[in-house]
Design an enzyme around this catalytic site. Structure first.
Site, mmCIF file in Angstrom:
data_model
loop_
_atom_site.group_PDB
_atom_site.id
_atom_site.type_symbol
_atom_site.label_atom_id
_atom_site.label_comp_id
_atom_site.label_asym_id
_atom_site.label_seq_id
_atom_site.Cartn_x
_atom_site.Cartn_y
_atom_site.Cartn_z
ATOM 1 N N THR A 13 0.915 -1.268 0.480
ATOM 2 C CA THR A 13 -0.050 -0.141 -0.159
ATOM 3 C C THR A 13 1.037 1.516 -0.247
ATOM 4 O O THR A 13 0.251 2.993 -0.920
ATOM 5 C CB THR A 13 -0.567 -0.307 0.984
ATOM 6 O OG1 THR A 13 -1.464 -0.863 1.484
ATOM 7 C CG2 THR A 13 -2.076 1.117 1.354
ATOM 8 N N VAL A 14 2.011 1.071 0.824
ATOM 9 C CA VAL A 14 2.447 2.912 1.357
ATOM 10 C C VAL A 14 3.654 2.756 0.055
ATOM 11 O O VAL A 14 3.615 3.507 -0.590
ATOM 12 C CB VAL A 14 3.285 3.446 2.636
ATOM 13 C CG1 VAL A 14 3.909 3.959 2.727
ATOM 14 C CG2 VAL A 14 1.531 2.616 4.147
ATOM 15 N N LYS A 105 6.171 1.602 12.613
ATOM 16 C CA LYS A 105 6.296 2.013 13.937
ATOM 17 C C LYS A 105 6.396 0.884 14.923
ATOM 18 O O LYS A 105 7.403 0.552 15.738
ATOM 19 C CB LYS A 105 4.754 2.564 14.267
ATOM 20 C CG LYS A 105 3.837 1.819 13.937
ATOM 21 C CD LYS A 105 3.686 2.250 12.594
ATOM 22 C CE LYS A 105 2.033 1.272 12.536
ATOM 23 N NZ LYS A 105 1.302 1.100 11.368
ATOM 24 N N VAL A 132 3.883 7.918 12.967
ATOM 25 C CA VAL A 132 2.773 7.579 13.636
ATOM 26 C C VAL A 132 1.734 8.740 13.014
ATOM 27 O O VAL A 132 2.367 9.929 12.194
ATOM 28 C CB VAL A 132 3.616 8.648 15.006
ATOM 29 C CG1 VAL A 132 2.022 8.993 15.859
ATOM 30 C CG2 VAL A 132 4.164 8.253 15.288
ATOM 31 N N GLY A 134 0.085 8.529 10.204
ATOM 32 C CA GLY A 134 0.233 8.726 8.290
ATOM 33 C C GLY A 134 0.369 9.962 8.440
ATOM 34 O O GLY A 134 1.648 10.391 8.290
ATOM 35 N N GLY A 187 -6.680 -0.243 2.035
ATOM 36 C CA GLY A 187 -5.060 -0.282 2.877
ATOM 37 C C GLY A 187 -4.793 0.647 4.492
ATOM 38 O O GLY A 187 -4.014 0.940 4.178
ATOM 39 N N GLU A 190 -3.061 -3.394 8.639
ATOM 40 C CA GLU A 190 -2.079 -3.733 8.980
ATOM 41 C C GLU A 190 -2.205 -5.030 7.840
ATOM 42 O O GLU A 190 -3.506 -5.500 8.199
ATOM 43 C CB GLU A 190 -1.295 -4.271 10.671
ATOM 44 C CG GLU A 190 -0.832 -2.655 11.113
ATOM 45 C CD GLU A 190 0.105 -1.619 10.030
ATOM 46 O OE1 GLU A 190 1.108 -2.171 10.243
ATOM 47 O OE2 GLU A 190 -0.612 -0.662 10.513
ATOM 48 N N ASP A 201 -0.725 -0.850 17.991
ATOM 49 C CA ASP A 201 -0.845 0.193 17.010
ATOM 50 C C ASP A 201 -1.315 1.043 17.835
ATOM 51 O O ASP A 201 0.182 2.030 18.038
ATOM 52 C CB ASP A 201 -1.407 -0.389 16.252
ATOM 53 C CG ASP A 201 -1.520 1.157 14.844
ATOM 54 O OD1 ASP A 201 -0.063 0.106 14.227
ATOM 55 O OD2 ASP A 201 -1.885 1.772 14.867
ATOM 56 N N LYS A 205 2.576 3.537 18.485
ATOM 57 C CA LYS A 205 2.190 5.604 18.151
ATOM 58 C C LYS A 205 2.676 5.784 19.368
ATOM 59 O O LYS A 205 3.339 6.859 19.609
ATOM 60 C CB LYS A 205 1.404 5.087 17.363
ATOM 61 C CG LYS A 205 1.616 4.563 16.021
ATOM 62 C CD LYS A 205 0.165 4.907 15.423
ATOM 63 C CE LYS A 205 -0.066 4.215 14.219
ATOM 64 N NZ LYS A 205 -0.919 4.240 13.424
HETATM 65 P P1 NDP Z 1 1.878 -4.212 2.700
HETATM 66 O O1 NDP Z 1 1.754 -5.402 3.134
HETATM 67 O O2 NDP Z 1 1.045 -3.402 1.726
HETATM 68 O O3 NDP Z 1 3.066 -3.894 2.006
HETATM 69 C C1 NDP Z 1 4.768 -4.982 1.794
HETATM 70 C C2 NDP Z 1 5.212 -5.084 1.682
HETATM 71 O O4 NDP Z 1 6.314 -5.465 1.862
HETATM 72 C C3 NDP Z 1 5.091 -5.989 -0.006
HETATM 73 O O5 NDP Z 1 4.938 -4.821 -0.772
HETATM 74 C C4 NDP Z 1 5.156 -7.155 0.231
HETATM 75 O O6 NDP Z 1 5.864 -7.763 -1.008
HETATM 76 C C5 NDP Z 1 7.163 -6.195 1.355
HETATM 77 N N1 NDP Z 1 8.315 -7.611 1.505
HETATM 78 C C6 NDP Z 1 7.515 -8.525 2.923
HETATM 79 N N2 NDP Z 1 8.908 -8.962 3.123
HETATM 80 C C7 NDP Z 1 9.720 -8.197 2.112
HETATM 81 C C8 NDP Z 1 10.899 -8.780 1.714
HETATM 82 N N3 NDP Z 1 11.568 -10.270 2.999
HETATM 83 N N4 NDP Z 1 11.886 -8.205 1.491
HETATM 84 C C9 NDP Z 1 11.131 -7.571 0.515
HETATM 85 N N5 NDP Z 1 9.937 -6.807 0.506
HETATM 86 C C10 NDP Z 1 9.219 -7.708 1.382
HETATM 87 O O7 NDP Z 1 2.532 -2.932 3.818
HETATM 88 P P2 NDP Z 1 1.767 -1.165 4.242
HETATM 89 O O8 NDP Z 1 2.471 -0.768 2.839
HETATM 90 O O9 NDP Z 1 0.218 -1.780 4.069
HETATM 91 O O10 NDP Z 1 2.723 -0.940 5.177
HETATM 92 C C11 NDP Z 1 4.005 -0.561 5.188
HETATM 93 C C12 NDP Z 1 4.572 -0.192 6.544
HETATM 94 O O11 NDP Z 1 3.838 1.103 7.111
HETATM 95 C C13 NDP Z 1 4.000 -1.231 8.153
HETATM 96 O O12 NDP Z 1 4.712 -0.498 9.028
HETATM 97 C C14 NDP Z 1 2.851 -0.202 8.131
HETATM 98 O O13 NDP Z 1 2.682 -0.384 9.940
HETATM 99 C C15 NDP Z 1 3.169 1.177 8.062
HETATM 100 N N6 NDP Z 1 1.929 2.330 7.384
HETATM 101 C C16 NDP Z 1 1.064 1.876 6.875
HETATM 102 C C17 NDP Z 1 -0.154 2.789 6.795
HETATM 103 C C18 NDP Z 1 -0.921 2.479 5.748
HETATM 104 O O14 NDP Z 1 -1.699 2.731 5.678
HETATM 105 N N7 NDP Z 1 -1.478 1.463 5.392
HETATM 106 C C19 NDP Z 1 0.164 3.830 7.555
HETATM 107 C C20 NDP Z 1 1.342 4.478 8.072
HETATM 108 C C21 NDP Z 1 2.319 3.300 8.611
HETATM 109 P P3 NDP Z 1 5.385 -8.387 -2.010
HETATM 110 O O15 NDP Z 1 4.468 -6.930 -2.866
HETATM 111 O O16 NDP Z 1 5.500 -8.709 -2.762
HETATM 112 O O17 NDP Z 1 4.377 -9.144 -0.967
HETATM 113 N N1 HSE Z 2 -3.004 -0.069 10.502
HETATM 114 C C1 HSE Z 2 -2.655 1.460 10.735
HETATM 115 C C2 HSE Z 2 -3.982 2.481 11.013
HETATM 116 C C3 HSE Z 2 -1.878 2.333 9.530
HETATM 117 O O1 HSE Z 2 -5.284 1.695 10.406
HETATM 118 O O2 HSE Z 2 -3.721 3.695 11.516
HETATM 119 C C4 HSE Z 2 -1.829 3.807 9.758
HETATM 120 O O3 HSE Z 2 -0.344 3.367 11.080
#
Ligand code: NDP
Ligand code: HSE
Length: 433
Positions: A13-14, A105, A132, A134, A187, A190, A201, A205
């Site tokens: 997602t991010v 986080k 923290v 977003g 999205g 987690e 979570d 934070k």
């Molecule tokens: P996702 O689960 O959507 O994406 C995780 C990504 O990490 C995927 O692309 C995955 O690859 C990749 N990945 C996992 N393991 C490995 C590895 N060993 N080597 C390389 N790539 C790897 O997570 P999000 O994007 O939602 O979140 C990412 C981070 O951001 C998290 O720590 C989350 O807490 C934080 N966050 C998320 C927010 C949200 O709104 N979603 C907001 C704020 C923070 P593949 O695609 O191939 O599976």
């Molecule tokens: N899963 C988290 C939330 C993402 O819903 O707030 C942002 O850290």
């Protein structure tokens, strides 16, 4: 124009949002950074997975070593969630000479001291605005803009998924399960949403913000916490009838006894700023002794709001500001805070108590007597419609109390729950006034 070559590890997602901003809005980032942020590597786990962004050929791979070996790449957004392999990837990035930006986080709350020490030893920086709330720039604000203040209070809504679910329940637009599914589809959640809904979570934070604001190194697991996963629709509705909304509140505040911290579903009066925070939005109210109260509101989860914070950190790093801030703040350094933690049982607040009483004469009187015996003063009592449960008429009775302590209400409820007229499942929630 000069180029800073950058990489992304993790394009879910991010990461997808970050790639979009770098590729589609390079002019904006170049204007702010005075150089182009040139995306050179995107590392994922599974290269065969369909991606929601058009990447130039050759960028995507699952070969982390290729990125680590590329000495021209000095800045990487690490966007893999969870603890491992995220921790090892982060250490390897730092050790191969890269500054890191992260949104993770959970990792920082668990391994912040180790990672920050290592980055400092290596002369690198870690930036974590997106970790923290977003898209709300709360990390930079608390750690830099409040520099002339002693912060005395942080109260906030810090989990977009929980706030989304509780908003839908309050508006009658879905039950817990369907709202959680929507939050996942959009999205916000987690990969494992348990930590979103059980308060973990938010505690992570709050531990980060409290470290920035107060210097305390309270581990997230030591913060008293409860999530929205145990809140019933019944209480959401009763609270609304009383003029309140239930919100998952993160609280870190100086009291006479020291710093009080908790994460809990809490009644917040309709019309006050925190009660009006809807959907995936987050909000934080910060009080500084010089500036007074400052209120932040914005999207706390979701692709583009979070990517906005990540890319802002990347610009800061490319310009060189991030390293100065990182080295100056000495976050999670071995230096201990002198701020004492308060006894959570002494925290005073009003309480919402819901008892399921067996409909018998004198039942309500017994409840009020026991509350009185514990020195708890009642401000309101509402008896709701009785329901037949196990062949007995059960009446939900809601009692609102004047401010009292956590210890007093816990003891009173424990005694009340032992009475034959009290059916199981008493609810006890703090009221924030
Ligand atoms: P996702 O689960 O959507 O994406 C995780 C990504 O990490 C995927 O692309 C995955 O690859 C990749 N990945 C996992 N393991 C490995 C590895 N060993 N080597 C390389 N790539 C790897 O997570 P999000 O994007 O939602 O979140 C990412 C981070 O951001 C998290 O720590 C989350 O807490 C934080 N966050 C998320 C927010 C949200 O709104 N979603 C907001 C704020 C923070 P593949 O695609 O191939 O599976
Ligand atoms: N899963 C988290 C939330 C993402 O819903 O707030 C942002 O850290």
């Amino acid at each position: 124009m000069e180029k800073t070559k950058v990489g992304i590890v993790g394009m879910g997602t991010v990461g997808t949002g970050v790639a979009r901003l770098l590729l589609d809005h390079g002019d904006r980032t170049a204007r702010h950074a005075g150089r182009t942020l040139w995306l050179e590597h995107v590392i994922v786990r599974d290269v065969a997975k369909p991606r929601d962004v058009d990447l130039p050929a050759g960028l995507l791979s699952n070969d982390l070593d290729r990125l680590l070996a590329d000495q021209q790449v000095t800045l990487v957004a690490q966007l893999v969630g969870g603890i491992e392999p995220a921790r090892t990837i982060m250490l390897r990035l730092l050790e191969s000479g890269k500054d890191v930006v992260t949104a993770n986080k959970a990792l920082l709350a668990e391994h912040g001291p180790e990672l920050f020490d290592r980055a400092r030893e290596l002369g690198r920086s870690i930036s974590f605005e997106a970790s923290v709330a977003g898209g709300i720039p709360i990390v930079a604000n608390i750690s830099q803009c409040f520099g002339a203040n002693q912060i005395t209070s942080i109260r906030g809504i810090l989990n977009g998924t929980s706030n989304f679910i509780i908003t839908k329940m309050d508006q009658g637009l879905g039950d817990y399960t369907s709202a959680l599914k929507d939050a996942q589809r959009l999205g916000f959640a987690e990969a494992d949403p348990t930590m979103d809904v059980d308060g973990t979570d938010v505690a992570q934070k709050l531990a980060i913000l409290s470290h920035l604001a107060f210097g305390v190194r309270q581990h997230w697991s030591e913060i008293p916490r409860r999530g929205i996963d145990s809140v019933s629709k019944l209480d959401v509705d009763y609270a609304r009838q009383l003029g309140y909304r239930i919100k998952l509140i993160a609280y870190s505040e100086f009291t006479g006894d020291g710093l009080q911290m908790f994460v809990s579903p809490t009644l917040v009066r309709v019309g006050t700023p925190l009660a009006e925070v809807r959907d995936n939005f987050n909000a934080i109210s910060v009080v500084g002794d010089a500036v007074g109260r400052v209120f932040y509101h914005g999207q706390g989860a979701g692709q583009m709001p979070t990517a906005s914070a990540v890319v802002a950190d990347m610009i800061d790093t490319a310009v060189g500001r991030a390293r100065i801030t990182f080295q100056t703040l000495k976050l999670w350094s071995k230096q201990e805070s002198t701020i004492a933690m308060a006894d959570p049982r002494k925290l005073r607040s009003g309480y919402y108590l819901r008892f399921q009483l067996i409909d018998k004469p004198g039942a309500l009187g017994q409840v009020c007597t026991i509350l009185g015996n514990h020195n708890i003063s009642v401000s309101d009592v509402i008896q709701h419609k009785a329901d037949l449960v196990d062949d007995q008429n059960i009446v939900p009775v809601v009692v609102m109390t004047h401010p009292t302590t956590e210890a007093q209400t816990a003891a009173a409820v424990e005694e009340l729950n032992r009475l034959a007229i009290v059916h199981p499942a008493t609810e006890r929630l703090k009221v924030l006034d």
